[in-house]
Structures are given as C-alpha cells and as structure tokens.
Design an enzyme around this catalytic site. Structure first.
Site, short mmCIF file in Angstrom:
data_model
loop_
_atom_site.label_atom_id
_atom_site.label_comp_id
_atom_site.label_asym_id
_atom_site.label_seq_id
_atom_site.Cartn_x
_atom_site.Cartn_y
_atom_site.Cartn_z
N HIS A 157 -9.87 0.46 4.66
CA HIS A 157 -8.61 0.84 5.34
C HIS A 157 -8.93 1.87 6.43
O HIS A 157 -9.76 2.75 6.24
CB HIS A 157 -7.61 1.41 4.33
CG HIS A 157 -6.23 1.50 4.90
ND1 HIS A 157 -5.87 2.51 5.78
CD2 HIS A 157 -5.15 0.71 4.76
CE1 HIS A 157 -4.61 2.32 6.13
NE2 HIS A 157 -4.15 1.24 5.54
N LYS A 179 0.05 4.25 -0.49
CA LYS A 179 -0.67 5.43 0.01
C LYS A 179 -0.41 6.63 -0.93
O LYS A 179 -0.27 6.44 -2.13
CB LYS A 179 -0.27 5.72 1.46
CG LYS A 179 -0.37 4.46 2.33
CD LYS A 179 -0.29 4.76 3.79
CE LYS A 179 -0.26 3.44 4.56
NZ LYS A 179 -0.38 3.61 5.98
N GLU A 192 -5.48 -5.20 10.48
CA GLU A 192 -4.51 -4.13 10.70
C GLU A 192 -4.84 -3.38 11.98
O GLU A 192 -5.66 -2.44 11.96
CB GLU A 192 -4.55 -3.14 9.54
CG GLU A 192 -4.25 -3.75 8.19
CD GLU A 192 -3.74 -2.70 7.21
OE1 GLU A 192 -2.59 -2.79 6.82
OE2 GLU A 192 -4.51 -1.78 6.89
N SER A 247 3.07 -2.00 10.54
CA SER A 247 4.51 -1.98 10.79
C SER A 247 5.17 -3.34 10.55
O SER A 247 6.10 -3.72 11.26
CB SER A 247 4.81 -1.46 12.21
OG SER A 247 4.36 -0.13 12.34
N GLY A 270 1.95 2.34 10.79
CA GLY A 270 2.88 3.47 10.66
C GLY A 270 3.51 3.91 11.97
O GLY A 270 4.11 4.99 12.03
N GLU A 279 -7.43 4.39 7.47
CA GLU A 279 -7.25 5.81 7.10
C GLU A 279 -8.46 6.34 6.37
O GLU A 279 -8.85 7.50 6.53
CB GLU A 279 -5.96 5.98 6.28
CG GLU A 279 -4.73 5.84 7.16
CD GLU A 279 -3.45 5.41 6.45
OE1 GLU A 279 -3.37 5.50 5.22
OE2 GLU A 279 -2.53 4.96 7.17
N ASN A 320 0.86 -1.18 0.00
CA ASN A 320 0.00 0.00 0.00
C ASN A 320 0.90 1.24 0.00
O ASN A 320 1.44 1.62 1.02
CB ASN A 320 -0.89 -0.02 1.26
CG ASN A 320 -1.80 1.19 1.34
OD1 ASN A 320 -1.89 1.98 0.40
ND2 ASN A 320 -2.47 1.36 2.48
C1 PEP Z 1 -1.14 0.13 6.06
O1 PEP Z 1 -1.43 1.31 6.20
O2 PEP Z 1 -1.87 -0.61 5.40
C2 PEP Z 1 0.09 -0.35 6.70
C3 PEP Z 1 0.17 -1.61 6.98
O3 PEP Z 1 1.05 0.59 6.99
P1 PEP Z 1 2.46 0.33 7.71
O4 PEP Z 1 3.05 -0.94 7.16
O5 PEP Z 1 3.29 1.53 7.35
O6 PEP Z 1 2.20 0.23 9.17
#
Ligand code: PEP
Length: 248
Positions: free
Chosen positions: A93, A11, A164, A210, A170, A95, A9
């Site tokens: 997601h 983003k 997630e 992460s 993040g 976000e 992803n």
């Molecule tokens: C995400 O936003 O889908 C994600 C997993 O981000 P990160 O790996 O940066 O935590």
C-alpha cells in the site's frame, strides 16, 4: 474469469465497538451477494474480534512482519495471522511505502513469507501525480510489478493486484474510466507475460482511489476491473453495501 473482490481498508480508524458494529452491519446486508468475495482489513487489534464463519466475509491484515517468529518486538508474523483464521494480507500500500519507507526489498520478503504462510495477498501499486503528468505512470507500475516475476503459477494464484493511483487515494479525485481501464489492461498484459493468458485472466485486478457509491458502478463495468479496494467509503455500512451492490 477473475473472481470479483471488494475489499475494505479501514486503515487506523474506528474504536472497537464501532468496528464490530460496522462489520455486523455489513454482514447483515450481504446475504444477496453470493459471488463477490468481501475482504475487510481492520486495524490488526480487531482481527480476532471480527473473524467469523460468515461464508462471504474474509478478514485480512493491513500489515505484518516477514519473519516467522522471534525477537521482533511489536510485530506480527504471517503464520500467527494464519493461525487465528486470517486469510488475507495487504502488501505494498502506498501509505506503507511512503510513510513507513517500505522498500521493494522489504516487500519481496513480505510477499515470500505471506506465500509461505499460505495467505492470499492483495498487492498494491500506483503512481504519483507527478509520474502521471510526466507520462511515466506505465513504467512505474511495471517496475512495481517486477516483484511478481519470480513467483510460480501456483503462487500467482494467491495474488490479486490493486491499482491505486496515489493522487486518487483519499483525495476525492478518481481516475477516469479511460485512465483506469488503460492501466488495468496494461497490468493484465504484464501478468500474461509473467504467466499465461489463462492464469492472467483469473487474477483479480482491483481499482482503489476515492471509489464510492457514485462511481463504483461505471468503474466495475470496465472489462479489466474486477472489483475495488475501498478506503473512506468502506467506513459506513450504507456506502460500502452500495459499492458491493454495484458489482455484477
Ligand atoms: C486506499 O487507501 O486503499 C483507498 C483506496 O482509500 P480511499 O478509498 O479513501 O481513496
């Protein structure tokens, strides 16, 4: 057995030439990974640049609108995505749920239209830190997965789930193996209840939050973790390829 999937992803990152170079770098490094499906979710303006006939990489859309066509200035329809060769979309997601107020009602409409357009879906779910600390994390995920209840078995075949935890996205904090496996096994049980043991065992459940080259291997070794949705660590060829390498 569920298909192994590693999804990137990106983003709202990367200029066009950076996106193409990252994609080409990943493509070049991939030849040995025949069994894992790789899906890259770039900013939508680069989807056409990246769609290729490479058998191992799918290109997906981070977002779309649920209508088929019409006066919806600025939006992209799932049928338009399918028409340019895009086969995957992300739905739910955190976000988009948080920053763009995407409600369960809207997510259901997006799910329906993506299925109608014959797109594969990675449906994201996850709890906040407060919900985990209060002990309501399982309940939260159960409620986010309610959306799957109205789907037929054929439709469920088009879906993968990404667990997630929001507190891990993040932040550099990753769920422990125990936390991740507990949730993935819980999700698998919900899928069994909504379909059958056989079908549920074929739905990929990805971990996101992460995930990086240092923790991917042990996460992917958990029995109910079928791959990952990778944010930050997918923006560098080397770290992303190491994550892909971590999956058996
Ligand atoms: C995400 O936003 O889908 C994600 C997993 O981000 P990160 O790996 O940066 O935590």
């Amino acid at each position: 057995m569920a298909k192994k999937i590693i999804a990137a992803n990106w983003k709202m990152n990367l200029m066009r030439e950076e996106a193409i170079s990252l994609f080409n770098g990943v493509k070049k490094g991939l030849s040995a990974h025949k069994e894992t499906e790789i899906v890259v979710f770039p900013p939508s303006i680069y989807i056409s640049d990246l769609i290729s006939n490479h058998p191992l990489i799918e290109v997906g859309a981070q977002n779309f609108y649920f209508e088929e066509k019409g006066a919806f200035t600025g939006e992209i329809s799932p049928f338009q995505l399918k028409n340019i060769g895009c086969n995957y979309v992300l739905i739910g997601h955190s976000e988009r749920r948080e920053l763009f107020d995407e409600s369960n009602e809207l997510l259901s409409k997006k799910m329906r239209s993506a299925l109608d357009a014959n797109l594969k879906i990675i449906y994201c779910c996850g709890e906040t830190l407060q919900e985990r600390e209060e002990g309501s994390h399982l309940e939260k995920i159960q409620s986010q997965l309610e959306i799957l209840k109205s789907l037929t078995n054929d439709e469920l075949n088009a879906i993968s789930i990404a667990y997630e935890p929001i507190w891990a996205i993040g932040t550099g904090l990753t769920a422990t193996l125990g936390q991740a496996e507990e949730m993935h096994a819980f999700i698998r049980r919900i899928l069994i209840d909504s379909s059958s043991k056989e079908l549920a065992s074929e739905i990929s459940i990805l971990y996101g939050g992460s995930c990086n080259e240092n923790n991917a291997n042990e996460l992917f070794n958990c029995p109910n973790i079928d791959g990952g949705l990778i944010g930050g660590a997918s923006l560098k060829v080397d770290s992303f390829l190491k994550i892909v390498d971590s999956i058996k």
